[in-house]
Design a protein around this motif. Structure first.
Motif, PDB file in Angstrom:
ATOM      1  N   MET A 133       0.829  -1.209   0.000  1.00  0.00           N
ATOM      2  CA  MET A 133       0.000   0.000   0.000  1.00  0.00           C
ATOM      3  C   MET A 133       0.863   1.258   0.000  1.00  0.00           C
ATOM      4  N   PHE A 134       0.515   2.136  -0.919  1.00  0.00           N
ATOM      5  CA  PHE A 134       0.990   3.520  -0.893  1.00  0.00           C
ATOM      6  C   PHE A 134       2.503   3.632  -0.803  1.00  0.00           C
ATOM      7  N   ARG A 135       3.172   2.889  -1.638  1.00  0.00           N
ATOM      8  CA  ARG A 135       4.633   2.964  -1.669  1.00  0.00           C
ATOM      9  C   ARG A 135       5.106   3.264  -3.085  1.00  0.00           C
ATOM     10  N   ASN A 136       4.347   4.044  -3.773  1.00  0.00           N
ATOM     11  CA  ASN A 136       4.652   4.349  -5.171  1.00  0.00           C
ATOM     12  C   ASN A 136       4.729   3.089  -6.020  1.00  0.00           C
ATOM     13  N   VAL A 137       3.995   2.065  -5.616  1.00  0.00           N
ATOM     14  CA  VAL A 137       3.885   0.863  -6.427  1.00  0.00           C
ATOM     15  C   VAL A 137       2.412   0.584  -6.611  1.00  0.00           C
ATOM     16  N   TYR A 138       2.111  -0.131  -7.664  1.00  0.00           N
ATOM     17  CA  TYR A 138       0.704  -0.435  -7.946  1.00  0.00           C
ATOM     18  C   TYR A 138       0.614  -1.814  -8.572  1.00  0.00           C
ATOM     19  N   PRO A 139      -0.096  -2.741  -7.973  1.00  0.00           N
ATOM     20  CA  PRO A 139      -0.190  -4.083  -8.563  1.00  0.00           C
ATOM     21  C   PRO A 139      -0.901  -4.039  -9.903  1.00  0.00           C
ATOM     22  N   CYS A 140      -0.436  -4.842 -10.822  1.00  0.00           N
ATOM     23  CA  CYS A 140      -0.981  -4.793 -12.168  1.00  0.00           C
ATOM     24  C   CYS A 140      -2.406  -5.299 -12.247  1.00  0.00           C
ATOM     25  N   ASN A 141      -2.801  -6.218 -11.351  1.00  0.00           N
ATOM     26  CA  ASN A 141      -4.187  -6.700 -11.400  1.00  0.00           C
ATOM     27  C   ASN A 141      -4.770  -6.998 -10.013  1.00  0.00           C
ATOM     28  N   PHE A 142      -4.037  -6.650  -8.974  1.00  0.00           N
ATOM     29  CA  PHE A 142      -4.495  -6.827  -7.590  1.00  0.00           C
ATOM     30  C   PHE A 142      -4.788  -8.298  -7.246  1.00  0.00           C
ATOM     31  N   SER A 143      -4.178  -9.206  -7.991  1.00  0.00           N
ATOM     32  CA  SER A 143      -4.435 -10.625  -7.714  1.00  0.00           C
ATOM     33  C   SER A 143      -3.814 -11.075  -6.403  1.00  0.00           C
ATOM     34  N   ALA A 144      -2.810 -10.308  -5.927  1.00  0.00           N
ATOM     35  CA  ALA A 144      -2.205 -10.671  -4.643  1.00  0.00           C
ATOM     36  C   ALA A 144      -3.160 -10.467  -3.477  1.00  0.00           C
ATOM     37  N   PHE A 145      -4.260  -9.770  -3.734  1.00  0.00           N
ATOM     38  CA  PHE A 145      -5.243  -9.517  -2.676  1.00  0.00           C
ATOM     39  C   PHE A 145      -6.403 -10.509  -2.701  1.00  0.00           C
ATOM     40  N   ASP A 146      -6.311 -11.517  -3.597  1.00  0.00           N
ATOM     41  CA  ASP A 146      -7.420 -12.485  -3.709  1.00  0.00           C
ATOM     42  C   ASP A 146      -7.592 -13.289  -2.419  1.00  0.00           C
ATOM     43  N   VAL A 147      -8.833 -13.368  -1.960  1.00  0.00           N
ATOM     44  CA  VAL A 147      -9.175 -14.180  -0.794  1.00  0.00           C
ATOM     45  C   VAL A 147     -10.466 -14.939  -1.120  1.00  0.00           C
ATOM     46  N   LEU A 148     -10.475 -16.244  -0.829  1.00  0.00           N
ATOM     47  CA  LEU A 148     -11.668 -17.068  -1.051  1.00  0.00           C
ATOM     48  C   LEU A 148     -12.218 -17.566   0.284  1.00  0.00           C
ATOM     49  N   GLY A 149     -13.483 -17.914   0.263  1.00  0.00           N
ATOM     50  CA  GLY A 149     -14.047 -18.606   1.420  1.00  0.00           C
ATOM     51  C   GLY A 149     -13.517 -20.029   1.466  1.00  0.00           C
ATOM     52  N   CYS A 150     -13.346 -20.561   2.680  1.00  0.00           N
ATOM     53  CA  CYS A 150     -12.838 -21.935   2.826  1.00  0.00           C
ATOM     54  C   CYS A 150     -13.830 -22.962   2.296  1.00  0.00           C
ATOM     55  N   GLN A 151     -15.092 -22.580   2.206  1.00  0.00           N
ATOM     56  CA  GLN A 151     -16.124 -23.523   1.769  1.00  0.00           C
ATOM     57  C   GLN A 151     -16.520 -23.221   0.326  1.00  0.00           C
ATOM     58  N   ASN A 152     -16.720 -24.272  -0.468  1.00  0.00           N
ATOM     59  CA  ASN A 152     -17.186 -24.079  -1.839  1.00  0.00           C
ATOM     60  C   ASN A 152     -18.559 -24.728  -1.984  1.00  0.00           C
ATOM     61  N   PHE A 153     -19.284 -24.328  -3.034  1.00  0.00           N
ATOM     62  CA  PHE A 153     -20.663 -24.758  -3.216  1.00  0.00           C
ATOM     63  C   PHE A 153     -20.867 -25.288  -4.633  1.00  0.00           C
ATOM     64  N   SER A 154     -21.487 -26.456  -4.728  1.00  0.00           N
ATOM     65  CA  SER A 154     -21.779 -27.039  -6.038  1.00  0.00           C
ATOM     66  C   SER A 154     -23.270 -27.288  -6.230  1.00  0.00           C
ATOM     67  N   SER A 155     -24.079 -26.861  -5.268  1.00  0.00           N
ATOM     68  CA  SER A 155     -25.532 -26.939  -5.377  1.00  0.00           C
ATOM     69  C   SER A 155     -26.128 -26.157  -4.221  1.00  0.00           C
ATOM     70  N   GLY A 156     -27.415 -25.790  -4.356  1.00  0.00           N
ATOM     71  CA  GLY A 156     -28.112 -25.159  -3.240  1.00  0.00           C
ATOM     72  C   GLY A 156     -28.068 -23.641  -3.266  1.00  0.00           C
ATOM     73  N   LYS A 157     -28.557 -23.041  -2.164  1.00  0.00           N
ATOM     74  CA  LYS A 157     -28.629 -21.595  -1.999  1.00  0.00           C
ATOM     75  C   LYS A 157     -27.821 -21.193  -0.779  1.00  0.00           C
ATOM     76  N   TYR A 158     -27.095 -20.066  -0.904  1.00  0.00           N
ATOM     77  CA  TYR A 158     -26.198 -19.627   0.164  1.00  0.00           C
ATOM     78  C   TYR A 158     -26.177 -18.095   0.227  1.00  0.00           C
ATOM     79  N   TYR A 159     -26.048 -17.589   1.454  1.00  0.00           N
ATOM     80  CA  TYR A 159     -26.052 -16.145   1.671  1.00  0.00           C
ATOM     81  C   TYR A 159     -24.991 -15.795   2.718  1.00  0.00           C
ATOM     82  N   TRP A 160     -24.333 -14.666   2.538  1.00  0.00           N
ATOM     83  CA  TRP A 160     -23.398 -14.156   3.535  1.00  0.00           C
ATOM     84  C   TRP A 160     -23.357 -12.631   3.425  1.00  0.00           C
ATOM     85  N   GLU A 161     -22.859 -11.979   4.466  1.00  0.00           N
ATOM     86  CA  GLU A 161     -22.769 -10.520   4.498  1.00  0.00           C
ATOM     87  C   GLU A 161     -21.345 -10.102   4.828  1.00  0.00           C
TER      88      GLU A 161
END
Length: 500
Positions: free
Chosen positions: A330-358
């Protein structure tokens, strides 16, 4: 000595005239023996044979009175047999056959009572199944113990079930209270115009509550009644085990039969799932949006956050519910080319059904969140470069180029403090960036995934739960993951606790 052999010996030592054990036995040349008193009385009867001869009462062979001779060996055997019978059955003290004066050492199955060895030979018990009394008593004791253990185990199970029902009843009451508060809050927001719908929904909920609690109460009563019967049966069994005698043997058998015929019936427990969650009435756009969010919140799922990259530019909290951009990014005169280093996923994945989160995005000036579907694993699996090149004239379309449904991203985001965007597919290599109008900036964003319907919806929980944007016709060829990206903003984004 087994029972049949014992019976044969006793038969040989029994007087054919009185059917009792021989007393002062006298024997004839034909081999038959009699009590002295019995054969003497028999000889006093008129004799019609020539020469004063008599006939053997058993085989009718002729004999003279002087042919009767004492048999001390037989008398000694009879004496020993009496001693054995007396010593081996002391527990029966005084249990004597009223007909023959002998100890009742045999059990008649047909008549269900104890009899003596002479009763076995009588016409009354002819052809009946008989067993040594010791075997019957032992078998009854074993059955009593077995039945007592079975009923004791069932009583313990009934106690646990009764406690579980009580706990379930309390849980239901708590759920009903929570649901009631949700309903009251929703109708309070919609003011008096919804009073009639409020009463309708409350009535429906109260009917469900009455039905569920009544069913649970009935189940509890059923268990209590069965416990009462089992307690009485156990008491009878314990009483029979402690105090049963031959005179009460039939009572023991009756208790065993009652116990064996008893079947523990578990009550039918009602489902722990509510028949219907509260849905606000469809009266206007606001009410429609409120209804949609209220419905999807019933699918609230709890999970943790997980950085995608080994060289991740994010810091995840210890409870794995909060993610912040790392200081080195952050704020060091650098800028990530696609911000992929900030990717975060949920530990759980879904292959059917309905799901909600906030997600709480309060005070953040930039963020992206939504759903990622693992189309080919090439995008998130390859190692990211840790080198970034500062470029004040960077093309933001290029930065966002990967955020499109064709690449497995269904996301919305905030850039430059106040620019809210949704990223759709386009005919070019860059996504189609749609500007979203926000009357009230969201402090909390709700995400709803309907896998089968192929939709991803975003809600502004802060502004009357209004709909922010909805992706339709989503093609989830693989499992879908909750996606988070804090971007280059130092303020954390937080995954909210369910129903918080």
């Amino acid at each position: 000595m087994d029972f049949s052999a014992q019976m044969n010996i006793q038969k040989e030592l029994t007087c054919p005239l009185c059917l009792d054990l021989l007393t002062e036995p006298l024997s004839l040349n034909c081999g038959h023996s009699f009590c002295q008193a019995c054969i003497t009385a028999n000889n006093k009867e008129p004799v019609f044979a020539l020469g004063g001869e008599h006939q053997c009462p058993v085989c009718q062979s002729r004999y003279q009175p002087y042919n009767l001779r004492p048999n001390p060996q037989l008398a000694n055997i009879v004496k020993k047999l009496r001693e054995v019978n007396t010593s081996s059955h002391q527990w029966q003290g005084g249990n004597v056959c009223e007909h023959h004066g002998e100890s009742r050492l045999i059990f008649c199955k047909e008549d269900g009572k104890a009899i003596c060895k002479l009763c076995v030979l009588s016409l009354e018990h002819q052809g009946h199944q008989t067993f040594p009394i010791e075997e019957v008593v032992k078998e009854c004791q074993e059955k009593l113990q077995e039945t007592l253990k079975k009923l004791t185990d069932e009583e313990q199970e009934a106690e646990k079930l009764e406690a579980n029902i009580s706990e379930e009843r309390a849980t239901w009451k708590h759920r009903m209270h929570t649901e009631r508060q949700k309903i009251l809050k929703g109708f309070d927001e919609m003011r008096g115009a919804l009073d009639r719908e409020e009463r309708k929904e409350l009535q429906k909920l109260e009917e469900d509550e009455v039905n569920v609690l009544d069913n649970l109460a009935a189940a509890k009563d059923q268990v209590a009644q069965q416990r009462q019967y089992m307690s009485e049966l156990i008491s009878d069994l314990q009483h029979q085990i402690r105090e049963s005698t031959l005179d009460t043997l039939q009572d023991v058998i009756n208790v065993i039969r009652r116990s064996e015929s008893w079947t523990w019936k578990k009550p039918k427990i009602v489902s722990t799932k509510l028949k219907s969650a509260f849905q606000a009435p469809d009266l206007s756009r606001i009410l429609q949006e409120f209804k949609e969010l209220t419905e999807v919140q019933s699918y609230w799922v709890d999970f943790m956050l997980n950085p995608v990259n080994a060289l991740s530019g994010v810091v995840v909290s210890e409870d794995h519910r909060q993610v912040t951009a790392g200081n080195s990014f952050m704020f060091r005169n650098v800028y990530p080319c696609n911000f992929s280093a900030f990717d975060v996923l949920g530990c759980q994945n879904f292959s059917s059904g309905k799901y909600y989160w906030e997600v709480d995005v309060s005070r953040k000036t930039a963020w992206i969140l939504g759903v990622y579907s693992d189309l080919n694993r090439s995008d998130l699996n390859r190692k990211r470069s840790s080198g970034f090149v500062f470029n004040p004239h960077v093309n933001y379309q290029t930065v966002y180029s990967r955020f499109r449904p064709d690449n497995g991203y269904w996301v919305v985001g905030l850039q430059n403090v106040s620019e809210y965007n949704a990223f759709e597919d386009s005919s070019t290599s860059d996504p189609k960036v749609l500007t979203l109008s926000m009357a009230v900036p969201p402090c909390r964003v709700g995400v709803f995934l309907d896998y089968e319907a192929g939709t991803v919806s975003f809600f502004n929980v802060t502004n009357h739960r209004s709909l922010i944007y909805k992706f339709s016709k989503c093609r989830f060829s693989q499992a879908a993951y909750p996606y988070f990206n804090p971007w280059n903003c130092p303020t954390p984004m937080t995954l909210c606790q369910p129903n918080s």
